[in-house]
Design an enzyme around this catalytic site. Structure first.
Site, PDB file in Angstrom:
ATOM      1  CB  CYS A  58     -51.507 -14.504 -24.339  1.00  0.00           C
ATOM      2  SG  CYS A  58     -51.098 -15.340 -22.780  1.00  0.00           S
ATOM      3  CG  HIS A  64     -47.813 -11.743 -25.324  1.00  0.00           C
ATOM      4  ND1 HIS A  64     -49.013 -11.046 -25.430  1.00  0.00           N
ATOM      5  CD2 HIS A  64     -47.839 -12.687 -24.132  1.00  0.00           C
ATOM      6  CE1 HIS A  64     -49.829 -11.782 -24.231  1.00  0.00           C
ATOM      7  NE2 HIS A  64     -49.176 -12.447 -23.775  1.00  0.00           N
TER       8      HIS A  64
HETATM    9  N1  LIG Z   1     -50.304 -13.102 -21.061  1.00  0.00           N
HETATM   10  C1  LIG Z   1     -51.678 -13.419 -20.874  1.00  0.00           C
HETATM   11  O1  LIG Z   1     -52.342 -13.169 -21.755  1.00  0.00           O
HETATM   12  C2  LIG Z   1     -52.071 -14.266 -19.591  1.00  0.00           C
HETATM   13  C3  LIG Z   1     -53.168 -15.179 -19.935  1.00  0.00           C
HETATM   14  C4  LIG Z   1     -53.758 -15.900 -18.613  1.00  0.00           C
HETATM   15  N2  LIG Z   1     -54.254 -14.630 -17.548  1.00  0.00           N
HETATM   16  C5  LIG Z   1     -52.757 -16.764 -18.053  1.00  0.00           C
HETATM   17  O2  LIG Z   1     -52.081 -16.243 -17.015  1.00  0.00           O
HETATM   18  O3  LIG Z   1     -52.676 -17.832 -18.461  1.00  0.00           O
END
Ligand SMILES: NC(=O)CC[C@H](N)C(=O)O
Length: 260
Positions: free
Chosen positions: A109, A213
């Site tokens: 992510c 995740h």
């Molecule tokens: N879940 C995350 O790692 C989010 C990644 C990033 N901040 C987004 O919102 O796209």
């Protein structure tokens, strides 16, 4: 070299140790992505393979030859902004050198977004290390949230497999022409919600970025084993374990995404 965060010795006589470097283990660890590291450690220990986890935080240099697998978890935009320039300034060369000699790089992510060229956040442009040929743009619209399942084909495996988990991202990731995706979306949103692709990988599969995740590896233990085998440079797959619980977790993640 900093003290290892976690260390288990190899079984006597085996001598093999999986050496892992976690990039920004405190800042880039949303949704308990640390569970990916714990799963790697447990599965090594159960097989008598040693495990050594080192953290590299803000300002820390990284030795490209000292680790078999580099890991970066997810993060909020705010935490990513703290890490992005540091990653480029103090770690980019080492990560490229490590990837070039076949070390595994796994990023989830927010970490995945930082493996690309840039992450555009309104008026800000966070730099990435450019290990994968992609760009991410923060979208004003809804976040892409939910259970997700993708089909992947990885080198050395006899056929397609399913990776299942959970995604929650505001960024949309656009792959350059010729940049392989990690997989094809079966259920969920993936890179943009529209492209049908999820994640990205190098042609050898040793550099992998994904939005998944779960954490990713406890729900897809087969993927952890594939990555460990690659990171250790082993020709043969790792010895099987009793994976009743891991198989149930995988089945339940698939079911949650709407796959039977
Ligand atoms: N879940 C995350 O790692 C989010 C990644 C990033 N901040 C987004 O919102 O796209």
């Amino acid at each position: 070299m900093p003290e290892p965060l976690l260390q288990t010795p190899p079984a006597p006589g085996t001598g093999r140790t999986l050496r892992v470097c976690a990039l920004y283990p405190d800042l880039m660890n949303i949704y308990a992505d640390r569970g990916n590291l714990l799963l790697l450690q447990r599965r090594c220990a159960w097989r008598g393979i040693g495990f050594e986890l080192t953290g590299a935080g803000l300002g820390d240099a990284v030795d490209p030859d000292a680790h078999d697998l580099f890991y970066m978890g997810g993060g909020q935009d705010r935490d990513q902004a703290l890490c992005a320039q540091d990653l480029v300034d103090t770690k980019r060369e080492a990560i490229h050198a490590a990837a070039a000699r076949g070390a595994v790089v796994l990023a989830v992510c927010g970490g995945y977004q930082l493996l690309g060229h840039s992450y555009e956040l309104g008026d800000d442009l966070l730099p990435g290390v450019g290990l994968l040929d992609l760009k991410t743009v923060r979208h004003d619209g809804k976040r892409l949230i939910g259970n997700v399942a993708i089909e992947v084909e990885l080198p050395g495996l006899d056929g397609p497999r399913v990776v299942a988990g959970f995604e929650n991202h505001g960024g949309r990731t656009h792959l350059a022409d010729g940049q392989p995706a990690l997989g094809r979306v079966l259920k969920g949103h993936g890179n943009t919600g529209e492209s049908g692709t999820e994640g990205a990988m190098s042609p050898t599969g040793t550099v992998i970025g994904t939005y998944i995740h779960g954490p990713l590896l406890p729900k897809n233990a087969w993927l952890a084993d594939w990555l460990t085998q690659r990171a250790l440079g082993l020709e043969e797959p790792l010895a099987p374990l009793d994976d009743a619980m891991e198989s149930a977790a995988h089945a339940s993640a698939k079911a949650a995404a709407g796959l039977s």
